[in-house]
Design an enzyme around this catalytic site. Structure first.
Site, PDB file in Angstrom:
ATOM      1  CB  SER A 276     -25.566  13.159  24.915  1.00  0.00           C
ATOM      2  OG  SER A 276     -25.587  12.647  26.226  1.00  0.00           O
TER       3      SER A 276
ATOM      4  CE1 TYR B 100     -20.112  12.938  24.313  1.00  0.00           C
ATOM      5  CE2 TYR B 100     -21.684  13.014  26.130  1.00  0.00           C
ATOM      6  CZ  TYR B 100     -21.321  12.550  24.877  1.00  0.00           C
ATOM      7  OH  TYR B 100     -22.160  11.708  24.175  1.00  0.00           O
TER       8      TYR B 100
ATOM      9  CE  LYS C  58     -22.494  14.168  21.747  1.00  0.00           C
ATOM     10  NZ  LYS C  58     -22.532  13.680  20.368  1.00  0.00           N
TER      11      LYS C  58
HETATM   12  N1  NAP Z   1     -23.020   5.225  23.988  1.00  0.00           N
HETATM   13  C1  NAP Z   1     -23.758   6.068  24.694  1.00  0.00           C
HETATM   14  O1  NAP Z   1     -24.216   5.749  25.817  1.00  0.00           O
HETATM   15  C2  NAP Z   1     -24.108   7.417  24.140  1.00  0.00           C
HETATM   16  C3  NAP Z   1     -24.981   8.235  24.886  1.00  0.00           C
HETATM   17  C4  NAP Z   1     -25.321   9.478  24.376  1.00  0.00           C
HETATM   18  C5  NAP Z   1     -24.837   9.884  23.159  1.00  0.00           C
HETATM   19  N2  NAP Z   1     -23.980   9.086  22.449  1.00  0.00           N
HETATM   20  C6  NAP Z   1     -23.503   9.570  21.154  1.00  0.00           C
HETATM   21  O2  NAP Z   1     -23.721   8.596  20.165  1.00  0.00           O
HETATM   22  C7  NAP Z   1     -22.749   8.721  19.111  1.00  0.00           C
HETATM   23  C8  NAP Z   1     -22.110   7.363  18.838  1.00  0.00           C
HETATM   24  O3  NAP Z   1     -21.480   6.935  20.021  1.00  0.00           O
HETATM   25  P1  NAP Z   1     -21.070   5.417  20.298  1.00  0.00           P
HETATM   26  O4  NAP Z   1     -21.562   5.103  21.652  1.00  0.00           O
HETATM   27  O5  NAP Z   1     -21.439   4.545  19.167  1.00  0.00           O
HETATM   28  O6  NAP Z   1     -19.481   5.608  20.400  1.00  0.00           O
HETATM   29  P2  NAP Z   1     -18.257   4.737  19.859  1.00  0.00           P
HETATM   30  O7  NAP Z   1     -18.557   3.294  19.933  1.00  0.00           O
HETATM   31  O8  NAP Z   1     -17.093   5.277  20.601  1.00  0.00           O
HETATM   32  O9  NAP Z   1     -18.172   5.145  18.313  1.00  0.00           O
HETATM   33  C9  NAP Z   1     -17.842   6.451  17.949  1.00  0.00           C
HETATM   34  C10 NAP Z   1     -17.739   6.531  16.442  1.00  0.00           C
HETATM   35  O10 NAP Z   1     -17.371   7.882  16.082  1.00  0.00           O
HETATM   36  C11 NAP Z   1     -16.234   7.808  15.226  1.00  0.00           C
HETATM   37  N3  NAP Z   1     -15.395   8.996  15.308  1.00  0.00           N
HETATM   38  C12 NAP Z   1     -14.735   9.498  16.374  1.00  0.00           C
HETATM   39  N4  NAP Z   1     -14.029  10.595  16.020  1.00  0.00           N
HETATM   40  C13 NAP Z   1     -14.267  10.784  14.700  1.00  0.00           C
HETATM   41  C14 NAP Z   1     -13.834  11.734  13.747  1.00  0.00           C
HETATM   42  N5  NAP Z   1     -12.990  12.726  14.070  1.00  0.00           N
HETATM   43  N6  NAP Z   1     -14.267  11.642  12.475  1.00  0.00           N
HETATM   44  C15 NAP Z   1     -15.116  10.647  12.114  1.00  0.00           C
HETATM   45  N7  NAP Z   1     -15.550   9.699  12.960  1.00  0.00           N
HETATM   46  C16 NAP Z   1     -15.132   9.768  14.235  1.00  0.00           C
HETATM   47  C17 NAP Z   1     -15.482   6.573  15.677  1.00  0.00           C
HETATM   48  O11 NAP Z   1     -14.563   6.189  14.688  1.00  0.00           O
HETATM   49  P3  NAP Z   1     -13.136   5.495  15.090  1.00  0.00           P
HETATM   50  O12 NAP Z   1     -13.428   4.032  15.256  1.00  0.00           O
HETATM   51  O13 NAP Z   1     -12.256   5.805  13.918  1.00  0.00           O
HETATM   52  O14 NAP Z   1     -12.673   6.134  16.357  1.00  0.00           O
HETATM   53  C18 NAP Z   1     -16.659   5.618  15.866  1.00  0.00           C
HETATM   54  O15 NAP Z   1     -17.077   5.131  14.607  1.00  0.00           O
HETATM   55  C19 NAP Z   1     -21.750   9.784  19.594  1.00  0.00           C
HETATM   56  O16 NAP Z   1     -22.058  11.035  19.006  1.00  0.00           O
HETATM   57  C20 NAP Z   1     -21.999   9.848  21.090  1.00  0.00           C
HETATM   58  O17 NAP Z   1     -21.657  11.105  21.652  1.00  0.00           O
HETATM   59  C21 NAP Z   1     -23.609   7.859  22.911  1.00  0.00           C
END
Ligand code: NAP
Length: 251
Positions: free
Chosen positions: A158, A173, A177
């Site tokens: 991120s 966070y 990262k």
């Molecule tokens: N959305 C944004 O704006 C944004 C921006 C920058 C970076 N990111 C990064 O993008 C990635 C995906 O984020 P997202 O937005 O798709 O978030 P999300 O919708 O909250 O999904 C997160 C995923 O990670 C899984 N997870 C959490 N803890 C885990 C663990 N201990 N072991 C295995 N899986 C686990 C969750 O599974 P469960 O359903 O079991 O919880 C879910 O499948 C993350 O690394 C996040 O930091 C997102």
């Protein structure tokens, strides 16, 4: 990047008409995506399987990963903080070459935005998921990645992990990262000697459970952009920090 894409199309066309071995043409690849049951991970699974790649999507609770299962991809259990779960996954995948590993699973983990109320146990857990998790999984699947032709590892980071762009708040966070970015740089230096490309990516501010309803980028656009960037990677990109539009992010 587009230039390399055109070369691939050219190679595919030549291979199709019998001039080159098929292995030199673009072929479906095997991709493993962590946290694929929802959000960005699910969208990766959707788009990559739709174009014919062989997708292995992981979920902490596979029984509840309905949308992922509906894609018809291979679904595997994985909690990236649990060494036993990581080792069990590696054992089930023994002998399966993996071309591309997308370490996507992550958590926001920030209930406090001020230092005075920062909870260090919560920060430790955020590091466990966001920083150590991708390294644990990459280490366990190294034999699979070495056996694959793609030799590509993507870790979803991120801009919040950019020290230069830090405007405060989100202690856990941001630091998790930034640590992931540093881990990746070390890994890139080591695995680059074997021809690996291992990068960190910013997906944009994406409309997911983590990003929230007000996020400006749709998962399909973020992931389409990241796939285009990943497809065009070459060894010079090893260790890079790129966003979903291919821009380099300052450390
Ligand atoms: N959305 C944004 O704006 C944004 C921006 C920058 C970076 N990111 C990064 O993008 C990635 C995906 O984020 P997202 O937005 O798709 O978030 P999300 O919708 O909250 O999904 C997160 C995923 O990670 C899984 N997870 C959490 N803890 C885990 C663990 N201990 N072991 C295995 N899986 C686990 C969750 O599974 P469960 O359903 O079991 O919880 C879910 O499948 C993350 O690394 C996040 O930091 C997102």
């Amino acid at each position: 990047m587009r230039y390399r894409f055109l070369i691939h199309i050219g190679l595919a066309a030549v291979a199709l008409f019998g001039g080159l071995p098929a292995s030199l043409a673009d072929e479906p690849q095997t991709v493993l995506i962590t946290g694929a049951n929802r959000g960005i991970g699910l969208e990766f699974a959707r788009q990559l399987s739709a174009r014919g790649d062989s997708v292995i999507g992981t979920a902490r609770k596979p029984d509840e990963a309905i949308e992922l299962k509906d894609l018809g991809v291979r679904v595997e259990q994985l909690d990236v903080t649990d060494s036993a779960s990581v080792q069990a996954l590696a054992a089930r995948l023994q002998g399966v070459p993996i071309d591309l590993l997308i370490n996507n699973a992550g958590i926001g983990g920030h209930t406090a935005n001020s230092f005075a109320t920062t909870d260090f146990d919560e920060i430790a857990h955020t590091f466990d998921v966001n920083s150590l998790g991708p390294m644990r999984v990459t280490q366990a699947l190294l034999p699979n990645l070495e056996a694959g032709e793609g030799k590509t590892v993507v870790k979803i980071s991120s801009t919040m992990g950019s020290i230069e762009q830090n405007r405060g708040g989100y202690y856990g966070y941001r630091a998790s990262k930034a640590a992931l970015n540093m881990f990746n740089k070390s890994l890139a230096a080591e695995l680059g000697k074997q021809g690996f490309i291992t990068i960190v990516m910013h997906p944009g501010w994406v409309k997911t459970r983590m990003g929230g309803a007000g996020a400006p980028v749709e998962p399909k656009d973020s992931v389409a952009g990241m796939i285009e960037v990943i497809d065009a990677l070459n060894t010079e990109d090893n260790g890079a920090f790129l966003d979903y539009q291919g821009n380099t992010i300052p450390w």
